[in-house]
Design a protein around this motif. Structure first.
Motif, PDB file in Angstrom:
ATOM      1  N   SER A 138      -6.618  -0.405  -3.667  1.00 43.25           N
ATOM      2  CA  SER A 138      -7.698   0.208  -2.908  1.00 43.25           C
ATOM      3  C   SER A 138      -8.054  -0.563  -1.635  1.00 43.25           C
ATOM      4  CB  SER A 138      -8.940   0.330  -3.808  1.00 43.25           C
ATOM      5  OG  SER A 138      -9.995   0.961  -3.124  1.00 43.25           O
ATOM      6  N   GLU A 139      -8.168  -1.879  -1.719  1.00 44.51           N
ATOM      7  CA  GLU A 139      -8.551  -2.678  -0.548  1.00 44.51           C
ATOM      8  C   GLU A 139      -7.487  -2.598   0.539  1.00 44.51           C
ATOM      9  OE1 GLU A 139     -11.549  -4.052   0.004  1.00 44.51           O
ATOM     10  OE2 GLU A 139     -12.008  -2.986  -1.857  1.00 44.51           O
ATOM     11  N   ASN A 140      -6.216  -2.560   0.129  1.00 49.07           N
ATOM     12  CA  ASN A 140      -5.137  -2.423   1.106  1.00 49.07           C
ATOM     13  C   ASN A 140      -5.173  -1.045   1.747  1.00 49.07           C
ATOM     14  OD1 ASN A 140      -4.414  -4.963   0.284  1.00 49.07           O
ATOM     15  ND2 ASN A 140      -2.606  -4.327  -0.883  1.00 49.07           N
ATOM     16  N   GLY A 141      -5.536  -0.025   0.954  1.00 47.26           N
ATOM     17  CA  GLY A 141      -5.678   1.325   1.488  1.00 47.26           C
ATOM     18  C   GLY A 141      -6.762   1.387   2.547  1.00 47.26           C
ATOM     19  N   LYS A 142      -7.878   0.714   2.298  1.00 45.24           N
ATOM     20  CA  LYS A 142      -8.972   0.671   3.275  1.00 45.24           C
ATOM     21  C   LYS A 142      -8.513   0.010   4.574  1.00 45.24           C
ATOM     22  CE  LYS A 142     -12.668   0.449  -0.206  1.00 45.24           C
ATOM     23  NZ  LYS A 142     -13.729  -0.403  -0.806  1.00 45.24           N
ATOM     24  N   LYS A 143      -7.783  -1.080   4.426  1.00 49.38           N
ATOM     25  CA  LYS A 143      -7.290  -1.800   5.613  1.00 49.38           C
ATOM     26  C   LYS A 143      -6.359  -0.915   6.435  1.00 49.38           C
ATOM     27  CE  LYS A 143      -7.642  -6.409   3.528  1.00 49.38           C
ATOM     28  NZ  LYS A 143      -6.869  -7.561   2.980  1.00 49.38           N
ATOM     29  N   LEU A 144      -5.503  -0.135   5.759  1.00 47.77           N
ATOM     30  CA  LEU A 144      -4.580   0.734   6.479  1.00 47.77           C
ATOM     31  C   LEU A 144      -5.335   1.852   7.197  1.00 47.77           C
ATOM     32  CD1 LEU A 144      -1.716   1.543   7.266  1.00 47.77           C
ATOM     33  CD2 LEU A 144      -1.565   2.853   5.138  1.00 47.77           C
ATOM     34  N   VAL A 202       0.865  -1.173   0.000  1.00 48.64           N
ATOM     35  CA  VAL A 202       0.000   0.000   0.000  1.00 48.64           C
ATOM     36  C   VAL A 202       0.905   1.228   0.000  1.00 48.64           C
ATOM     37  CG1 VAL A 202      -0.211  -0.004   2.524  1.00 48.64           C
ATOM     38  CG2 VAL A 202      -1.910   1.210   1.147  1.00 48.64           C
ATOM     39  N   THR A 203       0.597   2.207  -0.851  1.00 54.49           N
ATOM     40  CA  THR A 203       1.438   3.396  -0.979  1.00 54.49           C
ATOM     41  C   THR A 203       0.762   4.592  -0.326  1.00 54.49           C
ATOM     42  OG1 THR A 203       2.416   2.576  -3.041  1.00 54.49           O
ATOM     43  CG2 THR A 203       2.599   4.941  -2.596  1.00 54.49           C
ATOM     44  N   VAL A 204       1.502   5.249   0.555  1.00 57.09           N
ATOM     45  CA  VAL A 204       0.992   6.402   1.296  1.00 57.09           C
ATOM     46  C   VAL A 204       1.755   7.650   0.886  1.00 57.09           C
ATOM     47  CG1 VAL A 204       0.687   7.434   3.587  1.00 57.09           C
ATOM     48  CG2 VAL A 204       0.375   4.969   3.268  1.00 57.09           C
ATOM     49  N   LEU A 250      -7.119   4.068  12.566  1.00 59.82           N
ATOM     50  CA  LEU A 250      -8.161   4.521  13.482  1.00 59.82           C
ATOM     51  C   LEU A 250      -8.560   3.453  14.500  1.00 59.82           C
ATOM     52  CD1 LEU A 250     -10.496   6.685  11.218  1.00 59.82           C
ATOM     53  CD2 LEU A 250      -9.204   7.443  13.213  1.00 59.82           C
ATOM     54  N   SER A 251      -7.814   2.360  14.538  1.00 62.26           N
ATOM     55  CA  SER A 251      -8.078   1.335  15.552  1.00 62.26           C
ATOM     56  C   SER A 251      -7.724   1.879  16.936  1.00 62.26           C
ATOM     57  CB  SER A 251      -7.266   0.075  15.262  1.00 62.26           C
ATOM     58  OG  SER A 251      -5.877   0.328  15.422  1.00 62.26           O
TER      59      SER A 251
END
Length: 356
Positions: A280-286, A40-42, A291-292
């Motif tokens: 996208s799915e990895n972005g959602k997971k991150l 995932v790229t931030v 926010l955990s």
């Protein structure tokens, strides 16, 4: 036997065509091949990553990879710089998650860079710290501030007017408005404290006589203050508080207008899922992970900031120091809709006033 040759050839041709189409789509980033990658790229404003691998991002990314097996690729710069990079790459999107300070997260949204996603835990984030359409949400709360060298200046300057004194000639620097989020914040706060654009620009024109010059990154200024190369610079509470742990001469303060109270405003690190993100799915997971509860509890302890979730109440020593630091400081709320709309005009006015 010959009757079966045509159907076999047709099937083979069909398979070849399918393979060719798949290869073509893969090259264009349109298949699941890219999305299945464990990465995932931030793209992020600087400040949350520690210089010695000891920042909030460092811990969160490490824990995230350990839990999910997904590796985080990280790119940082000024808030405006990251938005502009994402704009340039719209036809070949590289980032999955974008994190910037206001008003650049609003700007990113208006440029179509973000897609709606409400991370788990975002229901515990205050309404003003997230977009109503779900395009972004704060992951770390934060506030505008200035820093000074505690060794050279026994007491922090109290007012904006003090910074015009000759002793700050070539000993003062702030990051570039329109490029850095904290630099843009200087203009926003001056406009608030001085009562409008014109008086703010008049003041910043005078301040330019002491200003060292432009800086695209705010995080690079604190080390210069700590070493005494300059005496005063702009910043933000989270980043500077974290930096002060390894920079003993760094002190945080909040300018007031002469005769007024010290003021500040929230500058949260706001995160959004990038439109057409390759993972996208990895972005959602991150975003969910950021926010955990566990990650939010580490915001003050490791990152020196304030949790975005209102239900997370840290009790670590840093949380106590941060509460004390903010005591007596008036927090105002900028009109972000106005600022996002008129930001180019405000930056142009600053350039004209300062000759930058």
């Amino acid at each position: 036997m010959s009757k079966n040759l045509k159907p076999i050839a047709a099937v083979a041709g069909s398979l070849a065509l399918t393979a060719a189409l798949t290869a073509t789509l893969t090259a264009c980033g349109g298949t699941s091949a890219a999305s299945d990658e464990k990465v995932v790229t931030v793209y992020s404003a600087d400040g949350l990553k520690g210089e010695n691998g000891d920042g909030w991002y460092d811990q969160v990314f490490k824990d995230f990879e350990k839990k999910t097996g997904i590796k985080v690729k990280y790119v940082e710069g000024g808030s405006g710089e990251m938005v502009q990079r994402a704009v340039r790459e719209k036809s070949n999107t590289q980032a999955d998650v974008l994190v910037t300070l206001p008003p650049f997260i609003q700007q990113a949204n208006s440029k179509g860079l973000l897609q709606a996603y409400r991370p788990k835990g975002s229901d515990q984030v205050n309404g003003g710290d997230k977009a109503g359409d779900g395009k972004w949400t704060s992951v770390v709360n934060n506030y505008f501030a200035f820093v000074h060298n505690k060794k050279e200046l026994k007491e922090a300057p109290r007012t904006w007017e003090e910074l015009l004194d000759g002793r700050f000639k070539d000993k003062l620097q702030y990051s570039t408005p329109g490029v850095a989020g904290d630099g843009t914040a200087v203009v926003i706060k001056a406009m608030h404290d001085f009562g409008g654009k014109e008086p703010a620009m008049e003041y910043l024109k005078k301040l330019q006589a002491n200003n060292v010059g432009p800086s695209s990154s705010t995080s690079k200024l604190a080390p210069k203050v700590d070493k005494g190369e300059i005496l005063v610079a702009n910043g933000d509470v989270q980043m500077n508080f974290a930096q002060s742990k390894s920079m003993p001469n760094l002190g945080i303060w909040f300018p007031a207008k002469d005769g007024g109270k010290p003021t500040t405003f929230a500058l949260p690190y706001a995160a959004g899922l990038v439109s057409k993100a390759p993972h996208s799915e990895n972005g959602k997971k991150l975003l969910d992970f950021m926010l955990s509860e566990d990650a939010q509890k580490q915001v003050s302890e490791i990152g020196g900031g304030f949790p975005a979730r209102t239900d997370v109440k840290p009790t670590d020593a840093n949380a106590g120091e941060l509460t004390k630091l903010m005591s007596g400081v008036e927090v105002f709320e900028p009109d972000w809709a106005d600022i996002e709309k008129n930001l180019p005009a405000y930056v142009d006015a600053w350039k004209s006033a300062t000759g930058s």
